[in-house]
Design a protein around this motif. Structure first.
Motif, short mmCIF file in Angstrom:
data_model
loop_
_atom_site.label_atom_id
_atom_site.label_comp_id
_atom_site.label_asym_id
_atom_site.label_seq_id
_atom_site.Cartn_x
_atom_site.Cartn_y
_atom_site.Cartn_z
N TYR A 275 43.60 38.91 27.49
CA TYR A 275 42.34 37.97 28.66
C TYR A 275 40.94 38.70 28.51
O TYR A 275 40.10 37.97 29.17
CB TYR A 275 43.17 37.95 30.01
CG TYR A 275 42.98 39.74 30.58
CD1 TYR A 275 41.95 40.11 31.23
CD2 TYR A 275 44.12 40.57 30.78
CE1 TYR A 275 41.71 41.34 31.48
CE2 TYR A 275 44.17 41.73 30.95
CZ TYR A 275 43.06 42.23 31.56
OH TYR A 275 42.85 43.25 32.13
N SER B 233 44.52 27.53 31.64
CA SER B 233 43.94 26.67 32.47
C SER B 233 42.65 27.15 32.95
O SER B 233 41.74 26.52 32.96
CB SER B 233 44.89 26.36 33.69
OG SER B 233 45.92 25.68 33.02
N ALA B 234 42.72 28.34 33.31
CA ALA B 234 41.29 28.94 33.84
C ALA B 234 40.14 29.00 32.71
O ALA B 234 38.99 28.93 33.17
CB ALA B 234 41.70 30.34 34.25
N GLN B 235 40.66 29.12 31.58
CA GLN B 235 39.51 29.27 30.61
C GLN B 235 39.16 27.89 30.08
O GLN B 235 37.90 27.67 29.50
CB GLN B 235 40.32 30.06 29.26
CG GLN B 235 40.52 31.31 29.42
CD GLN B 235 41.49 32.18 28.49
OE1 GLN B 235 42.31 31.42 27.72
NE2 GLN B 235 41.15 33.33 27.80
N LEU C 281 48.30 29.95 33.32
CA LEU C 281 47.14 29.70 34.34
C LEU C 281 45.97 30.37 33.65
O LEU C 281 45.01 29.94 33.77
CB LEU C 281 47.69 30.58 35.58
CG LEU C 281 48.61 30.13 36.60
CD1 LEU C 281 49.28 31.18 37.41
CD2 LEU C 281 48.28 29.02 37.06
N ASP D 34 49.09 30.96 43.15
CA ASP D 34 49.99 29.85 42.22
C ASP D 34 51.17 29.72 42.90
O ASP D 34 51.81 28.62 43.15
CB ASP D 34 49.72 29.88 40.86
CG ASP D 34 50.70 28.59 40.34
OD1 ASP D 34 49.96 27.58 40.34
OD2 ASP D 34 51.86 28.98 39.75
N LEU E 274 41.88 37.98 38.61
CA LEU E 274 42.65 37.43 37.53
C LEU E 274 44.14 37.09 38.01
O LEU E 274 44.74 36.29 37.89
CB LEU E 274 42.65 37.87 36.17
CG LEU E 274 41.33 37.70 35.56
CD1 LEU E 274 41.57 38.46 33.86
CD2 LEU E 274 41.07 36.20 35.13
N ASP F 170 39.05 25.18 32.60
CA ASP F 170 38.35 24.61 33.54
C ASP F 170 36.99 25.31 34.09
O ASP F 170 36.40 25.00 35.21
CB ASP F 170 39.02 24.17 34.77
CG ASP F 170 39.78 25.51 35.36
OD1 ASP F 170 39.25 26.57 35.18
OD2 ASP F 170 40.71 25.42 36.32
N LEU G 207 45.13 34.64 40.54
CA LEU G 207 45.47 33.16 40.11
C LEU G 207 46.98 33.09 40.18
O LEU G 207 47.35 31.79 40.45
CB LEU G 207 44.99 33.09 38.68
CG LEU G 207 43.34 33.14 38.35
CD1 LEU G 207 43.05 32.83 36.98
CD2 LEU G 207 42.69 31.98 39.31
N LYS H 40 36.88 28.37 35.28
CA LYS H 40 37.31 29.59 36.44
C LYS H 40 37.46 30.88 35.90
O LYS H 40 36.61 31.68 36.55
CB LYS H 40 38.74 29.10 37.19
CG LYS H 40 38.97 30.13 38.26
CD LYS H 40 38.19 29.97 39.45
CE LYS H 40 38.72 30.90 40.47
NZ LYS H 40 37.67 30.95 41.45
N TYR H 41 37.89 31.00 34.79
CA TYR H 41 37.64 32.34 34.10
C TYR H 41 36.33 32.65 33.89
O TYR H 41 35.72 33.99 34.15
CB TYR H 41 38.48 32.29 32.70
CG TYR H 41 38.30 33.64 31.74
CD1 TYR H 41 39.31 34.74 31.91
CD2 TYR H 41 37.27 33.88 31.19
CE1 TYR H 41 39.25 35.70 31.14
CE2 TYR H 41 37.16 35.24 30.37
CZ TYR H 41 37.96 36.00 30.48
OH TYR H 41 37.86 37.43 29.91
#
Length: 282
Positions: free
Chosen positions: A139, A261-263, A258, A90, A83, A265, A86, A267-268
């Protein structure tokens, strides 16, 4: 006589010398500018972030805390590591993990001493910690559970009256156990790290252990002679820590963006499933 060729040669040499001097002047002017140290530092500086180490996102934790962070060979891996990668990626940085006493992370001492930029360790967000350090948005949700040997007769904390219950130092699991011990009457035995706590339950030195659900369920998977006997709805959530002021809030804000966004798209969920074998509950 060779006067003309000599003059021409002298002019060429003089011109070359002038170019060299001019180049040196330009070089000298350029050297007055501070070195950026690479794209990562440029991105961090543009975001108003000052790093404790050039080109690195330095992260403090207390190892091991599998599957959140632990050593696999010479490398530190885990859910928390992925995590925070990320954020590191970035900013164009490499993540570097520092193993340190857990209390230095939760108290903010590690950040004030410039030992690290951020702290990780499945850290439960509490009012005391929020007063001492900057903390990201949650998170992951968590709770405390009871670890016992598989054939043990203990199904609840009440069954442990007069027994020994192992906990990890400076954790919310210890705080929970201390409160329950006053009511029920078991003895709290404190261990400096998770591995010591788990292995002392496995060996029978203590009768049970209390710690976060993520780490103890992971331990049971690899140690089938142990079991999770009970869960306690403590309603905890994890966050990453940083300095209370300075660059700390900026790192926290950047990670929060970030994470969102990850949650969104997927990615999370991908990272979560990698470490826990299932996707998070909705």
């Amino acid at each position: 006589m060779n006067i003309v060729p000599t003059l021409r040669k002298s002019k060429v040499m003089a011109a070359a010398a002038s170019v060299a001097v001019f180049a040196l002047v330009l070089s000298a002017c350029g050297s007055d500018e501070p070195s950026s140290g690479g794209g990562g530092e440029d991105k961090a500086a543009a975001a108003g972030i000052t790093l404790v180490k050039s080109g690195k996102l330095t992260v403090c934790t207390h190892l091991p805390y599998k599957p959140f962070q632990y050593k696999d060979g010479n490398k530190v891996v885990g859910f928390d590591v992925d995590l925070l990668d990320l954020l590191a990626k970035d900013l164009g940085l490499e993540q570097e993990v520092v193993n340190i006493e857990w209390a230095q992370v939760t108290s903010g001492a590690a950040f004030q001493a410039k030992k690290c930029d951020m702290g990780m360790g499945a850290m439960t967000i509490t009012p005391a910690r929020q007063a001492a350090i900057s903390i990201t948005a949650p998170y992951m949700d968590a709770t405390q559970v009871l670890l016992v040997k598989k054939d043990a007769p203990y199904k609840s904390l009440e069954d442990l009256k007069g027994k020994k219950v192992g906990v990890q130092a400076d954790t919310t699991g210890k705080d929970f156990a201390d409160e329950q011990a006053k009511k029920i009457g078991f003895t709290v035995v404190v261990f400096n790290d998770l591995a010591l706590q788990e292995n002392n339950v496995k060996s029978g030195r203590v009768d049970a252990g209390i710690n976060d659900n993520g780490v103890l369920y992971d331990f049971v998977k690899e140690n089938p002679d142990t079991a999770v006997a009970a869960e306690f709805n403590t309603g905890e959530q994890y966050g990453f820590g940083a300095l209370k002021d300075g660059s700390g809030p900026k790192l926290v804000e950047k990670f929060n963006t970030l994470l969102t966004s990850a949650q969104s798209d997927g990615k999370y969920n991908e990272i979560y499933k990698k470490w826990f074998g299932v996707e998070p509950k909705k």
